[in-house]
Design a protein around this motif. Structure first.
Motif, PDB file in Angstrom:
ATOM      1  N   CYS A   5       0.847  -1.197   0.000  1.00  0.00           N
ATOM      2  CA  CYS A   5       0.000   0.000   0.000  1.00  0.00           C
ATOM      3  C   CYS A   5       0.882   1.246   0.000  1.00  0.00           C
ATOM      4  O   CYS A   5       1.733   1.414   0.887  1.00  0.00           O
ATOM      5  CB  CYS A   5      -0.917   0.001   1.220  1.00  0.00           C
ATOM      6  SG  CYS A   5      -1.884  -1.521   1.391  1.00  0.00           S
TER       7      CYS A   5
ATOM      8  N   SER B 200       0.661  -7.495  -5.127  1.00  0.00           N
ATOM      9  CA  SER B 200      -0.269  -6.517  -5.679  1.00  0.00           C
ATOM     10  C   SER B 200      -0.026  -5.158  -5.047  1.00  0.00           C
ATOM     11  O   SER B 200       0.603  -5.050  -3.986  1.00  0.00           O
ATOM     12  CB  SER B 200      -1.723  -6.954  -5.431  1.00  0.00           C
ATOM     13  OG  SER B 200      -2.017  -8.152  -6.120  1.00  0.00           O
TER      14      SER B 200
ATOM     15  N   MET C   5      -1.793  -1.288  -3.907  1.00  0.00           N
ATOM     16  CA  MET C   5      -2.904  -0.369  -3.699  1.00  0.00           C
ATOM     17  C   MET C   5      -2.292   0.998  -3.430  1.00  0.00           C
ATOM     18  O   MET C   5      -1.595   1.187  -2.430  1.00  0.00           O
ATOM     19  CB  MET C   5      -3.791  -0.811  -2.523  1.00  0.00           C
ATOM     20  CG  MET C   5      -4.954   0.127  -2.261  1.00  0.00           C
ATOM     21  SD  MET C   5      -6.221  -0.602  -1.175  1.00  0.00           S
ATOM     22  CE  MET C   5      -5.270  -0.927   0.330  1.00  0.00           C
TER      23      MET C   5
ATOM     24  N   LYS D  67      -1.938  -7.393  -9.335  1.00  0.00           N
ATOM     25  CA  LYS D  67      -3.041  -6.450  -9.425  1.00  0.00           C
ATOM     26  C   LYS D  67      -2.564  -5.060  -9.010  1.00  0.00           C
ATOM     27  O   LYS D  67      -1.694  -4.921  -8.152  1.00  0.00           O
ATOM     28  CB  LYS D  67      -4.208  -6.890  -8.545  1.00  0.00           C
ATOM     29  CG  LYS D  67      -4.825  -8.204  -9.011  1.00  0.00           C
ATOM     30  CD  LYS D  67      -6.038  -8.605  -8.190  1.00  0.00           C
ATOM     31  CE  LYS D  67      -6.628  -9.911  -8.733  1.00  0.00           C
ATOM     32  NZ  LYS D  67      -7.848 -10.320  -8.006  1.00  0.00           N
TER      33      LYS D  67
ATOM     34  N   ILE E  42      -4.239  -1.415  -7.874  1.00  0.00           N
ATOM     35  CA  ILE E  42      -5.423  -0.675  -7.453  1.00  0.00           C
ATOM     36  C   ILE E  42      -5.040   0.795  -7.326  1.00  0.00           C
ATOM     37  O   ILE E  42      -4.139   1.146  -6.550  1.00  0.00           O
ATOM     38  CB  ILE E  42      -5.960  -1.202  -6.111  1.00  0.00           C
ATOM     39  CG1 ILE E  42      -6.331  -2.675  -6.226  1.00  0.00           C
ATOM     40  CG2 ILE E  42      -7.148  -0.369  -5.635  1.00  0.00           C
ATOM     41  CD1 ILE E  42      -6.562  -3.360  -4.886  1.00  0.00           C
TER      42      ILE E  42
ATOM     43  N   LEU F 152      -7.436  -1.762 -11.460  1.00  0.00           N
ATOM     44  CA  LEU F 152      -8.674  -1.141 -10.997  1.00  0.00           C
ATOM     45  C   LEU F 152      -8.396   0.328 -10.727  1.00  0.00           C
ATOM     46  O   LEU F 152      -7.536   0.668  -9.914  1.00  0.00           O
ATOM     47  CB  LEU F 152      -9.173  -1.806  -9.711  1.00  0.00           C
ATOM     48  CG  LEU F 152     -10.292  -1.086  -8.949  1.00  0.00           C
ATOM     49  CD1 LEU F 152     -11.573  -1.031  -9.776  1.00  0.00           C
ATOM     50  CD2 LEU F 152     -10.543  -1.755  -7.599  1.00  0.00           C
TER      51      LEU F 152
ATOM     52  N   HIS G 292     -10.630   7.343   0.322  1.00  0.00           N
ATOM     53  CA  HIS G 292     -10.186   6.099   0.971  1.00  0.00           C
ATOM     54  C   HIS G 292      -9.979   6.278   2.467  1.00  0.00           C
ATOM     55  O   HIS G 292      -9.903   5.288   3.208  1.00  0.00           O
ATOM     56  CB  HIS G 292      -8.904   5.594   0.314  1.00  0.00           C
ATOM     57  CG  HIS G 292      -7.703   6.438   0.591  1.00  0.00           C
ATOM     58  ND1 HIS G 292      -7.622   7.762   0.218  1.00  0.00           N
ATOM     59  CD2 HIS G 292      -6.522   6.144   1.219  1.00  0.00           C
ATOM     60  CE1 HIS G 292      -6.457   8.243   0.590  1.00  0.00           C
ATOM     61  NE2 HIS G 292      -5.780   7.301   1.207  1.00  0.00           N
TER      62      HIS G 292
ATOM     63  N   VAL H 245     -12.779  -2.570  -3.732  1.00  0.00           N
ATOM     64  CA  VAL H 245     -11.410  -3.076  -3.606  1.00  0.00           C
ATOM     65  C   VAL H 245     -11.433  -4.554  -3.218  1.00  0.00           C
ATOM     66  O   VAL H 245     -10.671  -5.368  -3.765  1.00  0.00           O
ATOM     67  CB  VAL H 245     -10.615  -2.249  -2.568  1.00  0.00           C
ATOM     68  CG1 VAL H 245      -9.264  -2.897  -2.282  1.00  0.00           C
ATOM     69  CG2 VAL H 245     -10.417  -0.831  -3.062  1.00  0.00           C
TER      70      VAL H 245
ATOM     71  N   PHE I 123     -12.312  -6.804  -6.142  1.00  0.00           N
ATOM     72  CA  PHE I 123     -11.212  -6.853  -7.106  1.00  0.00           C
ATOM     73  C   PHE I 123     -10.088  -7.754  -6.604  1.00  0.00           C
ATOM     74  O   PHE I 123      -9.530  -8.556  -7.357  1.00  0.00           O
ATOM     75  CB  PHE I 123     -10.701  -5.435  -7.362  1.00  0.00           C
ATOM     76  CG  PHE I 123      -9.609  -5.345  -8.385  1.00  0.00           C
ATOM     77  CD1 PHE I 123      -9.882  -5.500  -9.734  1.00  0.00           C
ATOM     78  CD2 PHE I 123      -8.304  -5.095  -7.997  1.00  0.00           C
ATOM     79  CE1 PHE I 123      -8.863  -5.419 -10.682  1.00  0.00           C
ATOM     80  CE2 PHE I 123      -7.286  -5.004  -8.928  1.00  0.00           C
ATOM     81  CZ  PHE I 123      -7.563  -5.169 -10.272  1.00  0.00           C
ATOM     82  N   LEU I 124      -9.732  -7.619  -5.318  1.00  0.00           N
ATOM     83  CA  LEU I 124      -8.660  -8.438  -4.760  1.00  0.00           C
ATOM     84  C   LEU I 124      -9.011  -9.925  -4.812  1.00  0.00           C
ATOM     85  O   LEU I 124      -8.152 -10.775  -5.059  1.00  0.00           O
ATOM     86  CB  LEU I 124      -8.377  -8.030  -3.314  1.00  0.00           C
ATOM     87  CG  LEU I 124      -7.580  -6.755  -3.095  1.00  0.00           C
ATOM     88  CD1 LEU I 124      -7.514  -6.414  -1.603  1.00  0.00           C
ATOM     89  CD2 LEU I 124      -6.160  -6.882  -3.655  1.00  0.00           C
TER      90      LEU I 124
END
Length: 335
Positions: free
Chosen positions: A58, A124, A126, A148, A150, A262, A310, A321, A324-325
């Motif tokens: 993140c 991934s 975010m 992924k 985000i 995303l 957020h 979220v 999508f995850l």
């Protein structure tokens, strides 16, 4: 408040360049603090969940810190391993050594160091705002490592529609700003927490007080007569922290992506402001390029809220979220 044993894996197997601290409990749930050793000091991270689970890195926005995700992560699926890092010069991470410039490429390389510290081969992202552009650039440079991506009111790259004439000015400003800071003998600015909060809210009209308090918890430290900012003052020139791509380069970079993407746009967020200033074109070009190149691997969702949705209205993005995850990755044959 101390919370006792961490629910994750602790520090075993993390390697000599990780230093763990106690696990803590706050209103947002159980997390652990770690410091990852780097040549200029350390990168501070907050960790939620077991290291046996798929990792999600993140990335916070420019001048924010890892507390940006304190309200959102507890609402997300618990079968993931969430790591929120402080970029260099932000939050609890070390400042760069004197004489070194901050730039976008360095922040991307910090991500690579974090991945190496945790021994991740795939993970991934975010990312909010600036954090999304760092995660996006990493995903283009190291496409095989990212499952992924985000983007929270962000874009994977910064499209250059009107900045060509300014890029040299930005580079010069960054260097001159560094020299000015080195020549200055100004001591740290000590303020009351109330004064610090008011300055933060004045500069971030999209941020509410409760979320401002979260950022200041990690973004300040106590002194005898008040508090001072943890942030490196060299970061105060925003344009120097971004790389600008032409439309031709944008297509080339996006075509490198192997990740599912995303993009969550806040209806009254950053790009709404740019649209009001007649700068809607970069967003339209970016979304069209992502749709054209990535096809079914790209999802675009608009939610009510502003640039800090957020944090301010985390429940509005948590469901999107989470879905999508937990969705199955759309594979690509591109190498």
């Amino acid at each position: 408040m101390h919370a006792g044993a961490y629910t994750g894996e602790g520090e075993e197997g993390l390697g000599p360049w990780m230093q763990g601290t106690n696990d803590w409990f706050c209103l947002t749930g159980l997390f652990s603090e770690l410091k990852l050793a780097v040549p200029w000091g350390h990168i501070a991270v907050k960790v939620w969940g077991s290291q046996k689970n798929p990792p999600v890195l993140c990335l916070h926005g420019w001048l924010d810190n890892a507390n940006s995700f304190d309200r959102l992560i507890p609402l997300l699926p618990q079968d993931f391993h969430y790591v929120a890092m402080d970029f260099g010069g932000h939050g609890l991470s070390s400042h760069y050594k004197p004489g070194l410039l901050y730039n976008h490429q360095n922040f991307v390389s910090e991500v690579r160091r974090v991945a190496a510290a945790f021994k991740w081969t795939r993970f991934s992202f975010m990312g909010h705002s600036f954090g999304g552009t760092v995660g996006g650039m990493f995903s283009c440079i190291f496409p095989e490592m990212v499952d992924k991506l985000i983007l929270l009111d962000s874009m994977p790259c910064v499209l250059d529609c009107n900045e060509t004439d300014n890029i040299v000015t930005y580079k010069r400003r960054n260097i001159e700003h560094m020299f000015q800071g080195e020549a200055s003998q100004d001591s740290l600015r000590v303020s009351s927490m109330e004064e610090m909060m008011q300055r933060l809210l004045n500069k971030n009209s999209h941020l509410n007080k409760e979320c401002g308090e979260l950022l200041l918890q990690r973004g300040t430290r106590k002194m005898a007569t008040g508090v001072v900012s943890n942030r490196d003052r060299r970061l105060s020139v925003p344009e120097t922290c971004f790389d600008f791509l032409s439309k031709e380069m944008l297509v080339h970079f996006i075509s490198r992506l192997q990740a599912d993407v995303l993009l969550i746009r806040a209806k009254h967020g950053y790009y709404d402001v740019r649209q009001a200033n007649h700068e809607k074109k970069p967003l339209l070009i970016m979304v069209d390029t992502l749709r054209t190149v990535l096809k079914e691997r790209f999802q675009y969702v608009e939610v009510p809220g502003n640039h800090y949705v957020h944090m301010n209205d985390h429940h509005l993005v948590a469901g999107v979220v989470s879905s999508f995850l937990q969705s199955q990755p759309r594979t690509t044959s591109r190498m």
